[in-house]
Design a protein around this motif. Structure first.
Motif, PDB file in Angstrom:
ATOM      1  N   CYS A  25       0.807  -1.224   0.000  1.00  0.00           N
ATOM      2  CA  CYS A  25       0.000   0.000   0.000  1.00  0.00           C
ATOM      3  C   CYS A  25       0.840   1.274   0.000  1.00  0.00           C
ATOM      4  CB  CYS A  25      -0.921   0.023   1.220  1.00  0.00           C
ATOM      5  SG  CYS A  25      -2.278  -1.131   1.115  1.00  0.00           S
ATOM      6  N   GLU A  26       2.085   1.164   0.398  1.00  0.00           N
ATOM      7  CA  GLU A  26       2.917   2.361   0.560  1.00  0.00           C
ATOM      8  C   GLU A  26       3.035   3.205  -0.710  1.00  0.00           C
ATOM      9  OE1 GLU A  26       7.153   3.609   2.578  1.00  0.00           O
ATOM     10  OE2 GLU A  26       6.730   1.504   2.155  1.00  0.00           O
ATOM     11  N   SER A  52      -0.936   4.666  -1.500  1.00  0.00           N
ATOM     12  CA  SER A  52      -1.842   5.301  -0.544  1.00  0.00           C
ATOM     13  C   SER A  52      -1.125   6.374   0.262  1.00  0.00           C
ATOM     14  CB  SER A  52      -2.432   4.251   0.393  1.00  0.00           C
ATOM     15  OG  SER A  52      -1.412   3.694   1.179  1.00  0.00           O
ATOM     16  N   ASP A  53      -1.905   7.008   1.111  1.00  0.00           N
ATOM     17  CA  ASP A  53      -1.385   8.054   1.983  1.00  0.00           C
ATOM     18  C   ASP A  53      -0.454   7.444   3.040  1.00  0.00           C
ATOM     19  OD1 ASP A  53      -1.109  10.571   3.056  1.00  0.00           O
ATOM     20  OD2 ASP A  53      -2.945  10.448   4.253  1.00  0.00           O
ATOM     21  N   LYS A  54       0.468   8.251   3.537  1.00  0.00           N
ATOM     22  CA  LYS A  54       1.403   7.769   4.555  1.00  0.00           C
ATOM     23  C   LYS A  54       0.699   7.384   5.845  1.00  0.00           C
ATOM     24  CE  LYS A  54       5.338  10.425   2.935  1.00  0.00           C
ATOM     25  NZ  LYS A  54       6.340  11.451   3.234  1.00  0.00           N
ATOM     26  N   HIS A  55      -0.424   8.017   6.108  1.00  0.00           N
ATOM     27  CA  HIS A  55      -1.156   7.718   7.342  1.00  0.00           C
ATOM     28  C   HIS A  55      -1.714   6.293   7.327  1.00  0.00           C
ATOM     29  CE1 HIS A  55      -0.782  11.790   8.734  1.00  0.00           C
ATOM     30  NE2 HIS A  55      -1.296  12.253   7.587  1.00  0.00           N
ATOM     31  N   ILE A  56      -2.178   5.845   6.176  1.00  0.00           N
ATOM     32  CA  ILE A  56      -2.728   4.486   6.078  1.00  0.00           C
ATOM     33  C   ILE A  56      -1.622   3.465   6.297  1.00  0.00           C
ATOM     34  CG2 ILE A  56      -3.807   2.813   4.515  1.00  0.00           C
ATOM     35  CD1 ILE A  56      -5.344   5.203   3.309  1.00  0.00           C
ATOM     36  N   THR A  57      -0.477   3.703   5.689  1.00  0.00           N
ATOM     37  CA  THR A  57       0.661   2.811   5.892  1.00  0.00           C
ATOM     38  C   THR A  57       1.094   2.823   7.350  1.00  0.00           C
ATOM     39  OG1 THR A  57       1.384   3.270   3.635  1.00  0.00           O
ATOM     40  CG2 THR A  57       2.974   2.257   5.092  1.00  0.00           C
TER      41      THR A  57
END
Length: 70
Positions: free
Chosen positions: A38-39, A42-47
């Protein structure tokens, strides 16, 4: 006789705890792999959330291993 009963008890506890330990380890690895995939997309927050959950699962894994060893 006492040693045989103690050894049988240890083997029983270890064999009963193998499946949950393997399941927790698989969950930990799946979360790490999902975070890695996902990195880029997606957004850094999700990772960050996925990695935080993976760290929590790793802590649970460590506690289960410690409890089995006691």
């Amino acid at each position: 006789m006492k040693n045989a009963v103690g050894t049988a008890g240890m083997i029983t506890v270890i064999s009963m705890s193998c499946i949950p330990i393997i399941k927790i380890w698989i969950m930990f690895m799946m979360l790490r792999i999902t975070a890695a995939f996902c990195e880029p997309f997606s957004d850094k927050h999700i990772t960050g959330v996925l990695l935080s959950v993976a760290d929590s699962v790793q802590t649970v894994f460590s506690m289960v291993i410690t409890a089995v060893m006691l």
